[in-house]
Design a protein around this motif. Sequence first.
Motif, short mmCIF file in Angstrom:
data_model
loop_
_atom_site.label_atom_id
_atom_site.label_comp_id
_atom_site.label_asym_id
_atom_site.label_seq_id
_atom_site.Cartn_x
_atom_site.Cartn_y
_atom_site.Cartn_z
N LEU A 181 -63.69 -93.72 -17.43
CA LEU A 181 -63.54 -92.87 -16.24
C LEU A 181 -63.82 -93.65 -14.97
CD1 LEU A 181 -63.18 -90.11 -14.85
CD2 LEU A 181 -65.63 -89.71 -15.25
N TYR A 182 -64.94 -94.38 -14.91
CA TYR A 182 -65.29 -95.09 -13.69
C TYR A 182 -64.23 -96.14 -13.35
CZ TYR A 182 -69.90 -93.06 -14.67
OH TYR A 182 -70.94 -92.20 -14.94
N GLU A 183 -63.78 -96.89 -14.35
CA GLU A 183 -62.77 -97.91 -14.09
C GLU A 183 -61.47 -97.28 -13.61
OE1 GLU A 183 -62.61 -100.00 -17.80
OE2 GLU A 183 -64.15 -101.47 -17.20
N ARG A 184 -61.11 -96.14 -14.20
CA ARG A 184 -59.86 -95.48 -13.80
C ARG A 184 -59.97 -94.92 -12.39
NH1 ARG A 184 -55.81 -93.20 -16.97
NH2 ARG A 184 -54.05 -92.57 -15.64
N LEU A 185 -61.10 -94.31 -12.05
CA LEU A 185 -61.27 -93.78 -10.69
C LEU A 185 -61.18 -94.89 -9.66
CD1 LEU A 185 -64.20 -91.20 -11.11
CD2 LEU A 185 -61.79 -90.68 -10.71
N ILE A 186 -61.82 -96.02 -9.93
CA ILE A 186 -61.78 -97.14 -8.99
C ILE A 186 -60.35 -97.65 -8.82
CG2 ILE A 186 -62.49 -99.55 -8.70
CD1 ILE A 186 -65.16 -98.67 -10.10
N ALA A 187 -59.65 -97.83 -9.93
CA ALA A 187 -58.27 -98.31 -9.84
C ALA A 187 -57.38 -97.29 -9.14
CB ALA A 187 -57.74 -98.61 -11.24
N PHE A 188 -57.57 -96.02 -9.44
CA PHE A 188 -56.74 -94.95 -8.86
C PHE A 188 -56.89 -94.91 -7.35
CE2 PHE A 188 -56.69 -90.44 -7.48
CZ PHE A 188 -55.33 -90.18 -7.66
N PHE A 189 -58.12 -94.88 -6.85
CA PHE A 189 -58.31 -94.80 -5.41
C PHE A 189 -57.91 -96.10 -4.73
CE2 PHE A 189 -61.50 -91.42 -6.59
CZ PHE A 189 -60.77 -90.37 -6.06
N SER A 190 -58.12 -97.25 -5.37
CA SER A 190 -57.70 -98.52 -4.80
C SER A 190 -56.19 -98.57 -4.61
CB SER A 190 -58.16 -99.69 -5.69
OG SER A 190 -59.57 -99.74 -5.78
N GLU A 191 -55.46 -98.13 -5.63
CA GLU A 191 -53.99 -98.13 -5.54
C GLU A 191 -53.50 -97.11 -4.52
OE1 GLU A 191 -52.87 -97.34 -9.52
OE2 GLU A 191 -53.65 -99.26 -10.29
N ALA A 192 -54.20 -95.97 -4.44
CA ALA A 192 -53.76 -94.92 -3.50
C ALA A 192 -53.93 -95.36 -2.06
CB ALA A 192 -54.55 -93.63 -3.76
N PHE A 193 -54.98 -96.15 -1.77
CA PHE A 193 -55.25 -96.55 -0.40
C PHE A 193 -54.55 -97.84 -0.02
CE2 PHE A 193 -59.70 -94.45 -0.97
CZ PHE A 193 -59.10 -93.21 -0.97
N GLY A 194 -54.17 -98.65 -1.01
CA GLY A 194 -53.53 -99.92 -0.70
C GLY A 194 -54.53 -100.96 -0.25
N PRO A 195 -54.04 -102.09 0.29
CA PRO A 195 -54.93 -103.18 0.71
C PRO A 195 -55.90 -102.72 1.79
CG PRO A 195 -52.64 -103.89 0.67
CD PRO A 195 -52.63 -102.41 0.51
N ALA A 196 -57.04 -103.37 1.83
CA ALA A 196 -58.04 -103.06 2.85
C ALA A 196 -57.48 -103.37 4.23
CB ALA A 196 -59.32 -103.86 2.61
N LEU A 197 -57.81 -102.52 5.19
CA LEU A 197 -57.34 -102.68 6.56
C LEU A 197 -58.50 -103.05 7.46
CD1 LEU A 197 -55.02 -99.55 6.88
CD2 LEU A 197 -54.34 -101.89 6.39
N GLU A 198 -58.17 -103.73 8.57
CA GLU A 198 -59.19 -103.98 9.57
C GLU A 198 -59.59 -102.67 10.21
OE1 GLU A 198 -57.92 -106.82 12.37
OE2 GLU A 198 -57.61 -108.42 10.90
#
Length: 643
Positions: free
Chosen positions: A603-620
């Motif tokens: 669950l934790y790994e999937r949540l991290i991957a899911f939100f990371s993909e949803a937000f895309g690369p980090a922005l300034e």
Amino acid sequence: MSIDPGFLDRLIAAPRLLFPSVSPDGRWVAWLWNGKAEGNGPWIAPTAGDAAPRLLPEPFSGWDCESFSWAPDGQALIVARRRDGEEQVGLQRVWLDPARPAEALLPDRPGYYVYTAQAHPDGRRLVYAASRDPATGLGGDILHLYEHDIATGAQRALASPRRSCKLTPKLDPTGRRILYLRNDHHPSGRALWVYDLETGTDRELYNPGGPAKAEGVWSPDGSRVAFVAEGPSHKRLGLIDLASDDLRWLVDNPAIPVEHVRWPRQADGGQDLLVVLESSAARDEAGFLMVPTGAYAPVFRGGDILRPIAPLPDGRWVLERGRATAPTDIVTLAAEAPDLLTAHELAPLPEGTLPDPAELSPAEPFWWHSVDGLRVQGWLYRAKGEARGAVVHVHGGPTAHYDGRFDPVPQALCRAGFHVLQPNYRGSTGLGLAFQEAIKADGWGGREQEDIRTGVLALMNAGLAQPGRVGITGLSYGGYSAWWAITHFPREVIAASAPICGMTDLVTDYWTTRPDLRPYSEAMMGGTPDELPEKYRERSPIHAVDRIKGRLLIVQGLTDPNVTPEHVEIMRAELDARGIPYETLLFPDEGHGIVKPGNCRVLYERLIAFFSEAFGPALEDPGAEDIEVVALPLPSAGPFQDS
């Protein structure tokens, strides 16, 4: 984005401590470690602190301990066990002496729900609440009060309330009377009742009236009941003498935010001291009240959350200690001039297996105002390193609250680069009775959801979140809130949602959940689906799926009897029919919540991957711009002012 596997190993190795309880003779403390890989049976340790904790191993191989109570002689535990998230429990008597085999008292999966099983002092009987129909012996809609003969297995119904609710029976220390709850007068109400086992008399002891609730505890000699009751504006602490029925109010002061009361037996045999558990600004604290004089003094206050459990003969107290950067544990501490540096751990976990406090994010109080001016509180956990976005982690209940103690979900997300906000929206406990009851003005799907939305806007105004880079997750009612957000809030506010065991259709929820939970829906919504069909419909996220613009991950335990898998089935059919994309994460061996260590890792790994993909690369960071708090249209909104 991935997370350091070593950190995740340490995080998952940190179990959640539940239900710490000291034995009647004061020699032992027992508790559950939810999620500990070695097993989910009860753990025990001597209160003297001279031996390491040990797991009571039998009969829990492959089973989970759902709850337990001490036998009156302190030599055994009455344990309710279940498997894979199922909530129909069997009962076992498990002896502290490892040479004595456990005894089965009630078969596993009996066909009905059983709660709060306790052994009578005579050792021959049990008392519990069960949804067993006295006429048919089968599962029914009403919880009844039962007496159970251990030798023969015979069950005798003692009392049958008019409505179903959790009776939470408490047998007095002498074994003569049972204190329990009924909501005959109102779905939301809780009145105190007493059943006399010697005479068969069943009577109402105290009714706070209408939707108000009371809960009580016995004095150590069984002659009196101390109770907390909801009043017109605040909770108050009362005392009833069973011989005379005299009622005396011990605390009737809104400045003392009473939540619960405990009446432990003192080491010298005295019974003049009450432990009063308070909750203010979503922080739990405690005080001692002297019954003869009514004198009250706060105790055990400081940075940690300290809940007194019971006193010991040498003057120390056994306490539950909670904090954000370490797992909840059990300690002993002197009541006079307590020094946390001298606290002795009774349930230590192996060194090197847990996260270092420096790896964890502290919980910071975070306040904002909702659309109607109500002041709302939450806990903010800041990302470790560069922030990739923010995630709102919503608690269930909704009659519950986050208190800033250790929680692996925000810690996993923070470590992966997300700020996390845990909102205590209206309806939460810990912020006063008026705040708790405010959710009923609208019902579910009302302004409590606006409290969450305005919390996101407050994060943005504080420079801690950016439009289009905020997600939401939560369990149970938190899952319902995650469904509500993705179907009602614009993508700029909520870009991704991961509801966990969340309600999608309130009508389906009412008819498929455990029968004892239905009155809770009635109390929160103002009636049943038959009485309020339009309200139940308009507050159900399934009827707003056409508004979904963001990413969606559906998480569900497939043995869940509370928010059943039918919620996922009907929602998937609706999403598929409209061509709306989504992901699923289903656990065949979990019920209402994901608790097994291996499943938590997934669950934790999937949540991290899911939100990371949803937000895309980090922005300034573009800098914070003030965002106006604008009310969204809400049906059936009633007035409420912040008190």
